[in-house]
Design an enzyme around this catalytic site. Structure first.
Site, PDB file in Angstrom:
ATOM      1  N   GLY A  46       5.236  -0.369  -5.338  1.00 57.61           N
ATOM      2  CA  GLY A  46       4.616   0.516  -5.361  1.00 57.61           C
ATOM      3  C   GLY A  46       4.439   2.034  -5.095  1.00 57.61           C
ATOM      4  N   GLN A  51       0.080   9.528  -2.157  1.00 58.27           N
ATOM      5  CA  GLN A  51      -0.177   8.428  -1.263  1.00 58.27           C
ATOM      6  C   GLN A  51       1.019   9.467  -0.302  1.00 58.27           C
ATOM      7  OE1 GLN A  51       1.186   5.082  -3.150  1.00 58.27           O
ATOM      8  NE2 GLN A  51      -0.153   4.089  -0.917  1.00 58.27           N
ATOM      9  N   CYS A  91      -1.833  -2.432   0.147  1.00 57.57           N
ATOM     10  CA  CYS A  91      -1.647  -0.808  -0.256  1.00 57.57           C
ATOM     11  C   CYS A  91      -1.067  -0.187   0.818  1.00 57.57           C
ATOM     12  CB  CYS A  91      -2.660   0.231  -0.073  1.00 57.57           C
ATOM     13  SG  CYS A  91      -2.158   1.976  -0.811  1.00 57.57           S
ATOM     14  N   LEU A  92       0.302   0.757   0.914  1.00 54.84           N
ATOM     15  CA  LEU A  92       0.819   0.851   1.775  1.00 54.84           C
ATOM     16  C   LEU A  92      -0.194   2.513   2.971  1.00 54.84           C
ATOM     17  CD1 LEU A  92       4.342   1.426   0.214  1.00 54.84           C
ATOM     18  CD2 LEU A  92       4.289  -0.506   1.855  1.00 54.84           C
ATOM     19  N   HIS A 133      -3.686   0.267 -10.517  1.00 55.90           N
ATOM     20  CA  HIS A 133      -3.137   0.234  -8.582  1.00 55.90           C
ATOM     21  C   HIS A 133      -2.667   1.504  -8.550  1.00 55.90           C
ATOM     22  CE1 HIS A 133      -3.514  -0.382  -4.525  1.00 55.90           C
ATOM     23  NE2 HIS A 133      -2.633   0.315  -4.040  1.00 55.90           N
ATOM     24  N   GLU A 134      -1.498   2.043  -9.159  1.00 58.28           N
ATOM     25  CA  GLU A 134      -0.371   3.778  -8.794  1.00 58.28           C
ATOM     26  C   GLU A 134      -1.666   4.215  -9.511  1.00 58.28           C
ATOM     27  OE1 GLU A 134       1.032   3.374  -6.459  1.00 58.28           O
ATOM     28  OE2 GLU A 134       1.020   1.319  -6.137  1.00 58.28           O
ATOM     29  N   HIS A 137      -4.755   5.835  -7.809  1.00 60.36           N
ATOM     30  CA  HIS A 137      -3.879   6.811  -6.161  1.00 60.36           C
ATOM     31  C   HIS A 137      -4.745   8.271  -6.747  1.00 60.36           C
ATOM     32  CE1 HIS A 137      -3.448   4.502  -2.902  1.00 60.36           C
ATOM     33  NE2 HIS A 137      -2.551   3.371  -3.665  1.00 60.36           N
TER      34      HIS A 137
HETATM   35  O1  GNR Z   1       3.608  -2.886  -2.289  1.00 59.36           O
HETATM   36  C1  GNR Z   1       2.413  -2.860  -2.533  1.00 59.36           C
HETATM   37  N1  GNR Z   1       2.038  -4.452  -2.873  1.00 59.36           N
HETATM   38  C2  GNR Z   1       0.873  -4.575  -3.549  1.00 59.36           C
HETATM   39  C3  GNR Z   1       0.438  -5.796  -3.460  1.00 59.36           C
HETATM   40  C4  GNR Z   1      -1.041  -6.381  -4.705  1.00 59.36           C
HETATM   41  C5  GNR Z   1      -1.790  -5.157  -5.376  1.00 59.36           C
HETATM   42  C6  GNR Z   1      -0.695  -4.027  -5.649  1.00 59.36           C
HETATM   43  C7  GNR Z   1       0.075  -3.703  -4.161  1.00 59.36           C
HETATM   44  S1  GNR Z   1       1.254  -1.732  -4.339  1.00 59.36           S
HETATM   45  C8  GNR Z   1       0.906  -1.730  -2.929  1.00 59.36           C
HETATM   46  C9  GNR Z   1       2.124   0.111  -2.734  1.00 59.36           C
HETATM   47  C10 GNR Z   1       1.077   0.272  -2.759  1.00 59.36           C
HETATM   48  O2  GNR Z   1       0.328   1.004  -1.774  1.00 59.36           O
HETATM   49  N2  GNR Z   1       1.201   1.591  -3.752  1.00 59.36           N
HETATM   50  O3  GNR Z   1       0.003   1.944  -3.865  1.00 59.36           O
HETATM   51 NI    NI Z   2      -1.034   1.598  -2.804  1.00 60.38          NI
END
Ligand code: GNR
Ligand code: NI
Length: 167
Positions: A46, A51, A91-92, A133-134, A137
């Site tokens: 995601g 980001q 998270c990236l 999660h997104e 953000h």
């Molecule tokens: O790549 C991602 N893997 C992930 C694994 C577990 C819970 C959430 C994520 S999201 C993350 C990519 C990212 O940072 N999205 O904002």
């Molecule tokens: Ni993230």
């Protein structure tokens, strides 16, 4: 198509609140394409516009095994949720850090697709985690803010030190 640079925690720009998209024009369609390319290349499941330092309510997600199901959500919102699940998140924007976060198990999501068509669907498991999660953000919240203050401080120090070394 272009790869976009991803902001790294603790960058203060990760805490800006994204505004709704008023009109899906060429600039939004280009943003979606570039975000998808950036997510696949990372690789991640995601990516939120926040980001890549664009503070508009746009996310891309692909939780499929073969990376064949791109989901573009514009102005996404959770309209119903229940249950609880704990998932090891990463998270990236917080490279190398993984920890357990508790979130809703089931969510009902309402959004616009890239054509501006309203969509609504149910998600559970990893897709539900990813949507939450997104959307966090877009609201300026990084997953580490679900952890204890002590862990947040340790993560911040670790990433600041890393940034000094790689700079
Ligand atoms: O790549 C991602 N893997 C992930 C694994 C577990 C819970 C959430 C994520 S999201 C993350 C990519 C990212 O940072 N999205 O904002
Ligand atoms: Ni993230």
């Amino acid at each position: 198509m272009a790869l976009l640079p991803i902001l790294r925690y603790p960058d203060p720009r990760l805490h800006k609140k994204a505004v709704p998209v008023a009109e899906i024009d060429d600039s939004i369609r280009k943003l979606v394409q570039d975000m998808a390319e950036t997510m696949y290349e990372a690789p991640g499941i995601g990516l939120a516009a926040t980001q890549v330092d664009v503070h508009k309510r746009v996310i891309v997600i692909d939780v499929s095994e073969d990376k064949s199901r791109l989901l573009t959500l514009i102005n996404p919102m959770i309209v119903e949720q229940d249950g609880e699940q704990v998932c090891e998140e990463g998270c990236l924007s917080v490279p190398g850090i993984y920890d357990k976060v508790s979130r809703a198990e089931n969510v009902r999501v309402r959004a616009l697709d890239v054509d501006g068509k309203p969509i609504e669907f149910h998600a559970d498991g990893l897709l539900a985690v990813c949507v939450q999660h997104e959307i966090d953000h877009l609201d300026g919240k990084v997953f580490v803010e679900h952890l204890s203050r002590l862990k947040q401080t340790r993560i911040r120090n670790k990433l600041e030190k890393q940034a000094r070394i790689t700079a």
